[in-house]
Design an enzyme around this catalytic site. Structure first.
Site, PDB file in Angstrom:
ATOM      1  N   LYS A 218       0.818  -1.221   0.000  1.00 33.81           N
ATOM      2  CA  LYS A 218       0.000   0.000   0.000  1.00 33.81           C
ATOM      3  C   LYS A 218       0.848   1.265   0.000  1.00 33.81           C
ATOM      4  CE  LYS A 218      -4.413  -1.827   1.278  1.00 33.81           C
ATOM      5  NZ  LYS A 218      -5.449  -2.078   2.279  1.00 33.81           N
ATOM      6  N   ARG A 257      -3.967  -9.990   4.830  1.00 34.94           N
ATOM      7  CA  ARG A 257      -4.354 -10.007   3.406  1.00 34.94           C
ATOM      8  C   ARG A 257      -3.141  -9.581   2.598  1.00 34.94           C
ATOM      9  NH1 ARG A 257      -6.272  -6.628  -0.488  1.00 34.94           N
ATOM     10  NH2 ARG A 257      -7.933  -7.414  -1.825  1.00 34.94           N
TER      11      ARG A 257
HETATM   12  N1  HH2 Z   1      -7.505  -3.678   0.663  1.00 32.45           N
HETATM   13  C1  HH2 Z   1      -7.800  -3.695  -0.656  1.00 32.45           C
HETATM   14  C2  HH2 Z   1      -8.922  -4.395  -1.125  1.00 32.45           C
HETATM   15  N2  HH2 Z   1      -9.707  -5.107  -0.268  1.00 32.45           N
HETATM   16  N3  HH2 Z   1     -10.204  -5.827   1.921  1.00 32.45           N
HETATM   17  C3  HH2 Z   1      -9.934  -5.827   3.240  1.00 32.45           C
HETATM   18  N4  HH2 Z   1     -10.709  -6.502   4.095  1.00 32.45           N
HETATM   19  N5  HH2 Z   1      -8.872  -5.126   3.742  1.00 32.45           N
HETATM   20  C4  HH2 Z   1      -8.028  -4.397   2.945  1.00 32.45           C
HETATM   21  O1  HH2 Z   1      -7.087  -3.764   3.474  1.00 32.45           O
HETATM   22  C5  HH2 Z   1      -8.296  -4.374   1.536  1.00 32.45           C
HETATM   23  C6  HH2 Z   1      -9.422  -5.122   1.056  1.00 32.45           C
HETATM   24  C7  HH2 Z   1      -6.946  -2.940  -1.634  1.00 32.45           C
HETATM   25  O2  HH2 Z   1      -5.929  -3.739  -2.150  1.00 32.45           O
HETATM   26  P1  HH2 Z   1      -5.944  -4.476  -3.588  1.00 32.45           P
HETATM   27  O3  HH2 Z   1      -7.057  -5.481  -3.635  1.00 32.45           O
HETATM   28  O4  HH2 Z   1      -4.623  -5.020  -3.880  1.00 32.45           O
HETATM   29  O5  HH2 Z   1      -6.167  -3.321  -4.630  1.00 32.45           O
HETATM   30  P2  HH2 Z   1      -7.422  -2.833  -5.489  1.00 32.45           P
HETATM   31  O6  HH2 Z   1      -8.475  -2.396  -4.525  1.00 32.45           O
HETATM   32  O7  HH2 Z   1      -6.851  -1.739  -6.332  1.00 32.45           O
HETATM   33  O8  HH2 Z   1      -7.913  -4.021  -6.306  1.00 32.45           O
END
Ligand code: HH2
Length: 283
Positions: A218, A257
């Site tokens: 992040k 995660r």
């Molecule tokens: N962070 C992201 C997405 N979903 N869910 C939970 N419970 N906690 C988190 O910190 C979280 C989440 C963001 O990360 P990522 O899926 O890699 O990116 P994007 O939202 O751009 O797909």
């Protein structure tokens, strides 16, 4: 299979591997966009030790545009169905009731909603399926959330929100013992807010629910390793990510995660060996 988190009796945090079936996720957008690429990635993450695969079809990165329901369904349901049939523990990362419902029908175990069931239909669906859930705190919406990151006291505001959302979910019939809470690192938070929330993991756990932490790659890590004006690029944030995950584990996080599963499971094993009590090591 029962709809549960399947917590590890040895008390190590579960590793949730991120599977973004999106063209625009912040760190891996477009890499696993076809069903076959997504399935191959899930196989790899399971081989590396992931306990859960978190399938998402809508990026929630700051500034992301929302995805239409039909498109999100088209992206995620074939992947969820295939993984569930092959015995994976699958979580569906969505804010949309129709997507949660279809994913649970296709065999997902867990609903991971970054808006923490802001839409009460989500609780009704999770209750109907007796699903496991992750309720996350997000201020505002992904498109605008970083512009709105203001709190009088971030830790107590996030904690109060999560407590209230959990109470509402339980009142709607969601199984209490399957609720996990997440302070939502990076979702409408400044660098300082993220640090305060990570240090407050023990206070979040005091609400009586397991806690999930998502810090992988992040932007606050990029900014701490570089600067706000010149952050460390996303593909060079693994070491910083691991340092935060190690501390989150030591502070009591129950689910991590992550994108880099092998690195995370290795770090988890080391932390566990060094800080777990003897009976846990032998378990
Ligand atoms: N962070 C992201 C997405 N979903 N869910 C939970 N419970 N906690 C988190 O910190 C979280 C989440 C963001 O990360 P990522 O899926 O890699 O990116 P994007 O939202 O751009 O797909």
């Amino acid at each position: 299979m029962s709809r549960s988190w399947g917590f590890d009796l040895r008390k190590r945090p579960l590793i949730m591997g991120v599977l973004n079936v999106t063209p625009d996720s912040f760190s891996d957008g477009g890499q696993f966009f076809s069903v076959s690429e997504a399935l191959a990635r899930a196989d790899q993450m399971r081989a590396e030790g992931a306990d859960i695969i978190d399938v998402g079809g809508e990026s929630t990165r700051p500034g992301a545009e929302p995805v239409l329901e039909d498109e999100e369904l088209r992206r995620v349901i074939p992947v969820v169905g295939d993984l569930a049939r092959r015995g994976f523990r699958v979580s569906i990362d969505t804010m949309k009731p129709a997507v949660a419902s279809a994913a649970l029908a296709a065999g997902a175990q867990i609903v991971n909603d970054v808006s923490g069931f802001r839409n009460p239909e989500m609780s009704a669906i999770a209750a109907r399926h007796q699903a496991a859930t992750c309720l996350m705190h997000m201020q505002g919406k992904p498109r605008t959330m970083q512009a709105e990151a203001e709190y009088a006291d971030v830790v107590s505001e996030v904690r109060d929100y999560l407590r209230q959302q959990a109470e509402e979910a339980i009142a709607a019939g969601v199984p209490q013992e399957e609720i996990v809470l997440d302070p939502g690192i990076g979702f409408g938070k400044t660098l300082g807010h993220n640090i305060d929330l990570l240090k407050a993991i023990p206070q979040m756990k005091a609400l009586g629910f397991p806690v999930l932490i998502g810090v992988s790659r992040k932007s606050f890590i990029g900014r701490l390793l570089g600067s706000s004006a010149d952050p460390r690029p996303v593909e060079e944030r693994l070491h910083g990510t691991l340092a935060v995950q190690v501390l989150a584990q030591a502070w009591g996080a129950d689910v991590l995660r992550v994108h880099d599963v092998r690195a995370a499971t290795d770090a988890r094993a080391m932390v566990h060996a060094l800080i777990a009590s003897e009976d846990r090591i032998e378990a």
